[in-house]
Design an enzyme around this catalytic site. Structure first.
Site, mmCIF file in Angstrom:
data_model
loop_
_atom_site.group_PDB
_atom_site.id
_atom_site.type_symbol
_atom_site.label_atom_id
_atom_site.label_comp_id
_atom_site.label_asym_id
_atom_site.label_seq_id
_atom_site.Cartn_x
_atom_site.Cartn_y
_atom_site.Cartn_z
ATOM 1 N N ASP A 15 4.902 -1.556 -1.290
ATOM 2 C CA ASP A 15 4.726 -0.104 -1.409
ATOM 3 C C ASP A 15 5.423 0.654 -0.272
ATOM 4 O O ASP A 15 6.198 1.578 -0.512
ATOM 5 C CB ASP A 15 3.239 0.279 -1.383
ATOM 6 C CG ASP A 15 2.522 -0.117 -2.663
ATOM 7 O OD1 ASP A 15 3.193 -0.256 -3.700
ATOM 8 O OD2 ASP A 15 1.292 -0.286 -2.617
ATOM 9 N N ARG A 95 -8.324 2.643 10.245
ATOM 10 C CA ARG A 95 -7.532 3.794 9.779
ATOM 11 C C ARG A 95 -7.450 4.963 10.754
ATOM 12 O O ARG A 95 -6.373 5.518 10.955
ATOM 13 C CB ARG A 95 -8.041 4.295 8.425
ATOM 14 C CG ARG A 95 -7.843 3.316 7.276
ATOM 15 C CD ARG A 95 -6.428 2.831 7.149
ATOM 16 N NE ARG A 95 -6.256 1.987 5.983
ATOM 17 C CZ ARG A 95 -5.577 0.848 5.961
ATOM 18 N NH1 ARG A 95 -4.992 0.414 7.062
ATOM 19 N NH2 ARG A 95 -5.459 0.156 4.859
ATOM 20 N N ASP A 124 -8.723 5.047 1.817
ATOM 21 C CA ASP A 124 -7.826 5.101 2.968
ATOM 22 C C ASP A 124 -6.993 6.377 3.027
ATOM 23 O O ASP A 124 -6.688 6.872 4.101
ATOM 24 C CB ASP A 124 -6.935 3.854 2.989
ATOM 25 C CG ASP A 124 -7.740 2.615 3.352
ATOM 26 O OD1 ASP A 124 -8.717 2.762 4.109
ATOM 27 O OD2 ASP A 124 -7.404 1.513 2.888
ATOM 28 N N SER A 176 -4.729 -7.553 -3.497
ATOM 29 C CA SER A 176 -4.369 -6.534 -2.517
ATOM 30 C C SER A 176 -5.196 -6.829 -1.270
ATOM 31 O O SER A 176 -6.425 -6.912 -1.330
ATOM 32 C CB SER A 176 -4.705 -5.144 -3.056
ATOM 33 O OG SER A 176 -4.826 -4.248 -1.976
HETATM 34 N N1 ARG Z 1 -12.920 -1.082 0.365
HETATM 35 C C1 ARG Z 1 -12.537 -1.174 1.742
HETATM 36 C C2 ARG Z 1 -12.642 0.161 2.425
HETATM 37 O O1 ARG Z 1 -12.512 1.168 1.799
HETATM 38 C C3 ARG Z 1 -11.171 -1.799 1.959
HETATM 39 C C4 ARG Z 1 -9.983 -1.025 1.434
HETATM 40 C C5 ARG Z 1 -8.664 -1.745 1.529
HETATM 41 N N2 ARG Z 1 -8.687 -2.937 0.720
HETATM 42 C C6 ARG Z 1 -7.648 -3.652 0.293
HETATM 43 N N3 ARG Z 1 -7.911 -4.745 -0.315
HETATM 44 N N4 ARG Z 1 -6.416 -3.265 0.447
HETATM 45 O O2 ARG Z 1 -12.845 0.214 3.616
#
Ligand code: ARG
Length: 406
Positions: A15, A95, A124, A176
């Site tokens: 991406d 993040r 995110d 992912s």
């Molecule tokens: N659900 C988790 C959160 O919102 C992880 C998000 C990212 N997950 C991923 N497999 N790329 O904190």
């Protein structure tokens, strides 16, 4: 006119690689990539070279591990922040730091726009963008994945091939994945079916509890004011301490979670986590708090923990309420100093011992032996008065003419 400059949060995956080219074409912009190293083992290799090959005019790869652990993870640990009672939030804690990195680089490079590779239905995007708004509201934000024409990974791959963007043939990993030192999040593929148990290949770093060593491991973690500082009596720097616990915990099958969770945007998602260091440290930390916090503080902090977890999950790290509640947490940690000994065995953690110079456990008060100093008779009067409202209520309910006495 000066060419537009966009700072892109870059992981080196499909991406964000496609994004670099797409943004430079669409906005006729110079792209500067920014990669924060938070301990993600697989992705970081060759990321600088990749950024250059993808067409970035400049790339930053910053080792943010120490800042991540000391300024972000420790706050969440002291708070006992587990989202919906379970998820230690490795992604959610990382993040805001990555948002700060984007902002710092944008300011330094005189860029007016930042960009990230989050989708339009995840948490995110919220964490990145609220973070950027809180720290540098003058910056524009572009989220290509919410805008662009590609409808599938295959279409992105086609674009990558057409534009000579180096990508790994990534059919081998159907998931992912987001990784840092505090933990890994794994979703997509068969995991989208909540009735399906996660296949073993979904787990990236932990040994299956079944295959973990037959003999347990014993570890002792020493805390100072709520922060872990020693492992088995040896003082370690924060990154080393978390790394060692991650590796050891992973080998013993610790920290696997399979959760359905409520996302910020209102949907439920199913995600698998591996967070050996986080689960070990939360277990040890809360065990120590049980020993040293007075009853009212302990109970009140449970509510605060929950609130802080929601704030972190919802992207509100840089908010006045988060700061205020963190100050409360710090005040509660004054006496959270001591040691906790744990046994790790096939995915489970058992507390073997806890001790602290501030322990409120008083053996003479607690004991049932002749050493007992507790005045049992004093309880009689206490309970009479303590139960008085309910005694009164019962009399009223029964329309009793009897006198209520204490
Ligand atoms: N659900 C988790 C959160 O919102 C992880 C998000 C990212 N997950 C991923 N497999 N790329 O904190």
């Amino acid at each position: 006119m000066l060419k537009k400059k966009i700072v892109v949060a870059y992981s080196g995956g499909l991406d964000t690689s496609v994004m670099v080219k797409w943004l430079s074409e669409k906005y006729n912009a110079d792209i500067i990539t920014a990669t924060g190293f938070l301990g993600q083992v697989k992705e970081i290799e060759g990321v600088k070279e990749k950024a250059a090959q993808t067409g970035a005019v400049k790339s930053y790869v910053l080792d943010l591990r120490e800042e991540f652990i000391t300024q972000y993870v420790w706050k969440a640990l002291k708070a006992g922040a587990l989202y919906e009672g379970a998820y230690p939030m490795a992604t959610a804690i990382g993040r805001p730091l990555l948002a700060k990195m984007l902002v710092d680089i944008a300011v330094k490079e005189n860029a007016d726009t930042v960009s990230h590779g989050c989708t339009g239905k995840g948490n995110d995007q919220v964490r990145f963008e609220v973070g950027v708004q809180a720290l540098a509201p003058q910056l524009d934000i572009i989220a290509p994945l919410r805008l662009w024409e590609f409808k599938s990974r295959e279409e992105e791959m086609e674009y990558a091939v057409k534009h000579n963007i180096p990508i790994k043939a990534s059919k081998d990993n159907p998931y992912s994945i987001d990784e840092n030192l505090w933990g890994i999040a794994i979703e997509c593929g068969v995991l989208e079916d909540p009735t399906a148990a996660p296949p073993e290949d979904a787990y990236q770093i932990t040994t299956s509890p079944q295959n973990a060593p037959d003999k347990p491991a014993t570890i002792t973690i020493g805390f100072e004011k709520g922060i872990p500082v020693t492992l088995n009596g040896t003082e370690l720097n924060p990154v080393e301490l978390v790394s060692q616990l991650r590796d050891l915990g992973a080998a013993y099958g610790i920290g696997r979670l399979d959760l359905i969770e409520n996302r910020v945007v209102g949907i439920k998602s199913r995600e698998i986590y591996e967070a050996p260091a986080a689960i070990i440290l939360h277990t040890a930390h809360s065990e120590l708090e049980r020993l040293v916090l007075d009853k009212e503080t302990f109970r009140y902090k449970q509510d605060v923990s929950n609130k802080i977890a929601n704030l972190i999950y919802d992207g509100l790290w840089y908010s006045p309420l988060f700061n205020a509640l963190s100050a409360f947490v710090d005040s509660t940690q004054e006496n959270v100093t001591g040691e906790v000994k744990l046994e790790l065995y096939k995915g489970n953690i058992k507390t073997l011992s806890r001790s602290s110079q501030y322990s409120l456990y008083n053996k003479k008060l607690a004991t049932y032996t002749v050493e007992d100093t507790f005045d049992h008779k004093a309880s009689e009067g206490f309970i009479k008065i303590y139960g008085l409202p309910y005694k009164t209520l019962c009399h009223v309910k029964n329309q009793s003419n009897e006198e209520v006495t204490a």
